[in-house]
Design an enzyme around this catalytic site. Structure first.
Site, PDB file in Angstrom:
ATOM      1  N   ASN A 134       1.038 -10.228  -3.033  1.00  0.00           N
ATOM      2  CA  ASN A 134      -0.011  -9.525  -3.866  1.00  0.00           C
ATOM      3  C   ASN A 134      -0.312  -7.953  -3.331  1.00  0.00           C
ATOM      4  O   ASN A 134       0.246  -7.638  -2.347  1.00  0.00           O
ATOM      5  CB  ASN A 134      -1.294 -10.202  -3.390  1.00  0.00           C
ATOM      6  N   ILE A 135      -0.722  -7.297  -4.394  1.00  0.00           N
ATOM      7  CA  ILE A 135      -0.842  -5.987  -4.155  1.00  0.00           C
ATOM      8  C   ILE A 135      -1.635  -5.466  -2.978  1.00  0.00           C
ATOM      9  O   ILE A 135      -1.263  -4.761  -2.392  1.00  0.00           O
ATOM     10  CB  ILE A 135      -1.440  -5.117  -5.347  1.00  0.00           C
ATOM     11  N   LYS A 136      -2.544  -6.329  -2.537  1.00  0.00           N
ATOM     12  CA  LYS A 136      -3.406  -6.007  -1.457  1.00  0.00           C
ATOM     13  C   LYS A 136      -2.817  -6.116  -0.253  1.00  0.00           C
ATOM     14  O   LYS A 136      -3.213  -5.235   0.916  1.00  0.00           O
ATOM     15  CB  LYS A 136      -4.571  -6.991  -1.527  1.00  0.00           C
ATOM     16  N   GLY A 137      -1.660  -6.718  -0.025  1.00  0.00           N
ATOM     17  CA  GLY A 137      -0.663  -6.761   1.100  1.00  0.00           C
ATOM     18  C   GLY A 137      -1.479  -7.260   2.315  1.00  0.00           C
ATOM     19  O   GLY A 137      -2.287  -8.106   2.344  1.00  0.00           O
TER      20      GLY A 137
END
Length: 262
Positions: A134-137
């Site tokens: 996910n982009i939030k990492g």
């Protein structure tokens, strides 16, 4: 077990550090299938002593459901550890920034690198695969979805092995990330071996996607035993995974092609 090591002078050996250097003090926690009472605390101390702690002091005991007690025991061990004999998996590729990874993929593949991720079996915990994909990492790093030259397909939790194989074929995946958090009775090892067998059956060796397994209970030295290309354990960041994928799927292959051509 929580310890801090102290070096034994002149030997290269270390023993745990608690209050003073090299005193051998450690702290362990465990659960016994006993109701919380004096007998249970005595049993906890006896177990710690059989583990090599002497003296062993029960510093915390709490009932955790009917018929079970959780313990924390503090005590001294006399074992020594030789760091020179420890086997670890060292990172054999450079860490890349997202910009560097994107540039390498764009130049080397001339298309997006396709990554399919899933938490397989009955495991419903997506925290691991989401932290990487996910982009939030995770740990202040953006996940693989942030990399514009990576196409990331995160299938989420409770994905069967046949479903994973089918989606990897549909997406023409370059790499498949398998996450396992629930590990009772070594379910994570069984599930990964089942996945490896399915992918070997579905693809020839030269076209099979890169297989990567990850989760907090995996041992990074087990990649060969499990049949995967890499194992990532606890604390792995998205940047480490992205850098590995670029190294194996772009950099290393380009180097091999150049070597063959020359």
């Amino acid at each position: 077990m929580t310890t801090t090591a102290g070096t034994t002078a002149g030997t290269g050996l270390v023993r745990p550090y608690g209050d003073t250097t090299g005193d051998g003090m450690v702290q362990v926690s465990f659960t016994l299938p006993l109701p919380h009472d004096k007998v249970a605390e005595g049993a906890a101390a006896q177990l710690a002593q059989k583990m090599g702690m002497d003296p062993a002091l029960v510093v915390h005991a709490k009932a955790v459901g009917e018929g079970f007690t959780f313990f924390v025991v503090y005590g001294r061990v006399h074992h020594l550890v030789d760091p020179s004999t420890v086997e670890v998996v060292e990172r054999d590729y450079p860490l890349l920034t997202p910009k560097e990874a994107n540039a390498a993929v764009k130049e080397g593949l001339r298309r997006r690198l396709v990554v399919v991720g899933a938490c397989i079996g009955t495991d419903a915990h997506t925290v691991g695969i989401d932290a990487i994909c996910n982009i939030k990492g995770f740990a202040g790093e953006k996940g693989l979805e942030y990399y514009r030259e990576l196409k990331v397909v995160n299938l989420g939790a409770q994905v069967s092995v046949p479903e994973l194989v089918a989606r990897a074929q549909e997406e023409a995946a370059d790499a498949v990330l398998v996450s396992q958090v629930v590990t009772q009775r070594d379910a994570h090892l069984h599930n990964v071996r089942e996945t490896v067998a399915a992918f070997r059956e579905a693809w020839p060796d030269e076209t099979r996607p890169l297989l990567v397994a990850g989760g907090p209970r995996f041992d990074e030295t087990m990649a060969g035993e499990l049949g995967v290309d890499r194992v990532f354990s606890r604390g792995t960041t998205p940047g480490e995974v992205a850098s590995f994928l670029v190294h194996r799927l772009v950099t290393a292959r380009r180097g091999a092609t150049v070597g063959q051509a020359s």
